[in-house]
Every structure is written in structure tokens, then in C-alpha cells.
Write a protein that holds these residues in place. Structure first.
Motif, short mmCIF file in Angstrom:
data_model
loop_
_atom_site.label_atom_id
_atom_site.label_comp_id
_atom_site.label_asym_id
_atom_site.label_seq_id
_atom_site.Cartn_x
_atom_site.Cartn_y
_atom_site.Cartn_z
N PRO A 115 -38.29 -18.55 -9.49
CA PRO A 115 -39.24 -18.02 -10.47
C PRO A 115 -39.90 -19.14 -11.27
N HIS A 116 -41.19 -18.96 -11.54
CA HIS A 116 -41.93 -19.91 -12.35
C HIS A 116 -43.06 -19.17 -13.04
N SER A 117 -43.79 -19.86 -13.89
CA SER A 117 -44.82 -19.20 -14.68
C SER A 117 -45.89 -18.53 -13.82
N GLY A 118 -46.12 -19.04 -12.63
CA GLY A 118 -47.14 -18.47 -11.75
C GLY A 118 -46.75 -17.14 -11.11
N ASN A 119 -45.46 -16.84 -11.04
CA ASN A 119 -45.05 -15.57 -10.41
C ASN A 119 -44.36 -14.62 -11.40
N GLN A 120 -44.33 -14.96 -12.68
CA GLN A 120 -43.65 -14.13 -13.67
C GLN A 120 -44.22 -12.73 -13.75
N SER A 121 -45.54 -12.58 -13.71
CA SER A 121 -46.13 -11.23 -13.83
C SER A 121 -45.77 -10.39 -12.61
N GLN A 122 -45.74 -10.98 -11.44
CA GLN A 122 -45.36 -10.25 -10.23
C GLN A 122 -43.88 -9.84 -10.30
N LEU A 123 -43.04 -10.73 -10.79
CA LEU A 123 -41.61 -10.42 -10.92
C LEU A 123 -41.38 -9.32 -11.96
N ARG A 124 -42.15 -9.35 -13.05
CA ARG A 124 -42.05 -8.28 -14.05
C ARG A 124 -42.47 -6.94 -13.45
N ALA A 125 -43.54 -6.96 -12.65
CA ALA A 125 -44.01 -5.74 -11.99
C ALA A 125 -42.95 -5.22 -11.02
N CYS A 126 -42.28 -6.14 -10.35
CA CYS A 126 -41.19 -5.78 -9.43
C CYS A 126 -40.06 -5.09 -10.20
N ASP A 127 -39.70 -5.66 -11.35
CA ASP A 127 -38.66 -5.06 -12.19
C ASP A 127 -39.09 -3.69 -12.69
N GLN A 128 -40.35 -3.56 -13.09
CA GLN A 128 -40.85 -2.27 -13.57
C GLN A 128 -40.83 -1.22 -12.47
N GLN A 129 -41.16 -1.64 -11.26
CA GLN A 129 -41.13 -0.71 -10.12
C GLN A 129 -39.69 -0.22 -9.88
N LEU A 130 -38.73 -1.12 -9.97
CA LEU A 130 -37.32 -0.73 -9.82
C LEU A 130 -36.95 0.30 -10.89
N ARG A 131 -37.29 0.01 -12.14
CA ARG A 131 -36.97 0.95 -13.23
C ARG A 131 -37.62 2.31 -12.99
N ALA A 132 -38.86 2.30 -12.52
CA ALA A 132 -39.57 3.56 -12.26
C ALA A 132 -38.88 4.34 -11.14
N GLU A 133 -38.49 3.65 -10.09
CA GLU A 133 -37.80 4.32 -8.98
C GLU A 133 -36.46 4.89 -9.43
N LEU A 134 -35.71 4.10 -10.18
CA LEU A 134 -34.40 4.57 -10.64
C LEU A 134 -34.55 5.79 -11.54
N ALA A 135 -35.62 5.86 -12.31
CA ALA A 135 -35.85 6.99 -13.21
C ALA A 135 -36.12 8.29 -12.44
N THR A 136 -36.59 8.17 -11.20
CA THR A 136 -36.88 9.39 -10.42
C THR A 136 -35.63 9.95 -9.74
N ILE A 137 -34.54 9.20 -9.77
CA ILE A 137 -33.30 9.64 -9.11
C ILE A 137 -32.50 10.45 -10.12
N THR A 138 -32.78 11.74 -10.15
CA THR A 138 -32.14 12.64 -11.11
C THR A 138 -31.22 13.61 -10.39
N ASP A 139 -30.31 14.19 -11.15
CA ASP A 139 -29.42 15.20 -10.57
C ASP A 139 -30.22 16.35 -9.96
N GLU A 140 -31.27 16.77 -10.64
CA GLU A 140 -32.07 17.90 -10.16
C GLU A 140 -32.72 17.60 -8.82
N THR A 141 -33.33 16.40 -8.70
CA THR A 141 -33.99 16.09 -7.43
C THR A 141 -32.97 15.93 -6.30
N ILE A 142 -31.86 15.30 -6.59
CA ILE A 142 -30.82 15.12 -5.57
C ILE A 142 -30.29 16.48 -5.12
N PHE A 143 -30.01 17.34 -6.08
CA PHE A 143 -29.49 18.67 -5.77
C PHE A 143 -30.45 19.42 -4.85
#
Length: 182
Positions: free
Chosen positions: A122-150
Motif C-alpha cells: 500500500p502507498h499513497s497512490g493506491n489508498q483510495s482504491q484500497l479504501r473502496a475495496c474495504d467499503q465494498q467488503l463492508r457493504a457485502e457483509l451488511a447484506t448477509i442477514t439472517d432474513e436473507t439467509i433463511f
């Protein structure tokens, strides 16, 4: 008093336990440590380690073997016991599926991160892409709910023409899970 469905109940428990066993193989096979230990505390790797811990917990937590005594004879007692085992297996499968989906999201994160880093660090040139990657992970994890799994597991079971007439409710599954977290 016997309803003649204990054969179906037994088959259903076997199906659900088989699904859970398959999920456990996948959960156990997922990586938990990065090749570069500088990445150890990043979001995706932390999620993968938590999934491994959760998978071990759901495998090791004790089954609830308190089955009320029935007055209808051996068939009714077998029915009560099968319903209890069914709930246990069904809830474990549900939790296993949740863990598996979380692991899959984290493993995609690992792949995206590797694509961004292209073997570098990681370096200053790829920080925004890495942050976007982290945000995408958080967004995906948020969609994994008991209701959808059920709903997804129910749809899958119905698609395979499995007998689901006495499957536990989502609330029953959630109660089972809460009782194991104590």
C-alpha cells in the motif's frame, strides 16, 4: 396419535446435517493468515479469522438435548426428539451458511486487494482504491442477514424438492443462536 411423519423428519434431519457438514469443510478450508504479515490486521483478513472462530464455535457448541416427555407413546416421543434435533441441525446450517457467505465476501476482498496492490505494498497512490475495496467488503457483509439467509436456504430446499413442512421458523433459529452465545 402417531402422524406417520417420523420417516420424513429423520430424512430431513439427515439432509440438513449433510448440508452443515459440507459447509464446515468449506469454512475450515478458508485461509486465515495473509502471506504478508503486514496485512494481518486488515479488514478482510480480520473477517476471515473471525469466520474461522465462529465456524469452530458453531461446530463445538453443545446440542440442546432437553426434550420434553410426551404421553403419546414411543412414536410421539420420537417425534419430539426429532423436532429438537431438527432445530439444532437447522440452526447450525443457518449459521454455517452465514459464516460461509461472510468468508466468500472476505476472500473476494483478498483478491481485489491483490489486484490493486499487484504484488506491491500500500502507498499513497493506491489508498483510495484500497479504501473502496474495504467499503465494498463492508457493504457485502451488511447484506448477509439472517432474513436473507433463511429465505435463500428455504428457496434452495424447495428447489431440491425437500420436505420443509416442519422446518423451524427464523425466530426459532435466532433463539437457538442467542442461547449458544451465552
Amino acid at each position: 396419535m402417531a402422524d406417520g411423519l417420523n420417516e420424513y423428519r429423520t430424512s430431513r434431519v439427515a439432509e440438513v446435517l449433510s448440508d452443515f457438514r459440507t459447509l464446515q469443510y468449506y469454512i475450515a478450508a478458508a485461509p486465515v493468515s495473509p502471506a504478508d504479515m503486514d496485512d494481518y490486521y486488515t479488514e478482510g483478513w480480520a473477517a476471515l479469522r473471525q469466520c474461522a472462530i465462529d465456524g469452530q464455535h458453531i461446530l463445538n457448541c453443545a446440542a440442546d438435548i432437553t426434550v420434553p416427555r410426551t404421553t403419546g407413546g414411543p412414536e410421539e416421543q420420537a417425534k419430539a426428539e426429532l423436532k429438537q434435533v431438527h432445530l439444532d441441525a437447522y440452526a447450525r446450517r443457518h449459521e454455517g451458511q452465514k459464516i460461509y457467505l461472510r468468508q466468500a465476501a472476505a476472500q473476494r476482498w483478498v483478491e481485489w486487494r491483490e489486484q490493486i496492490l499487484m504484488g506491491g505494498r500500500p502507498h499513497s497512490g493506491n489508498q483510495s482504491q484500497l479504501r473502496a475495496c474495504d467499503q465494498q467488503l463492508r457493504a457485502e457483509l451488511a447484506t448477509i442477514t439472517d432474513e436473507t439467509i433463511f429465505q435463500e436456504l428455504l428457496a434452495s430446499d424447495l428447489n431440491m424438492n425437500r420436505w420443509t413442512d416442519e422446518d423451524p421458523s427464523l425466530r426459532a433459529v435466532q433463539r437457538w443462536v442467542r442461547a449458544r452465545r451465552r
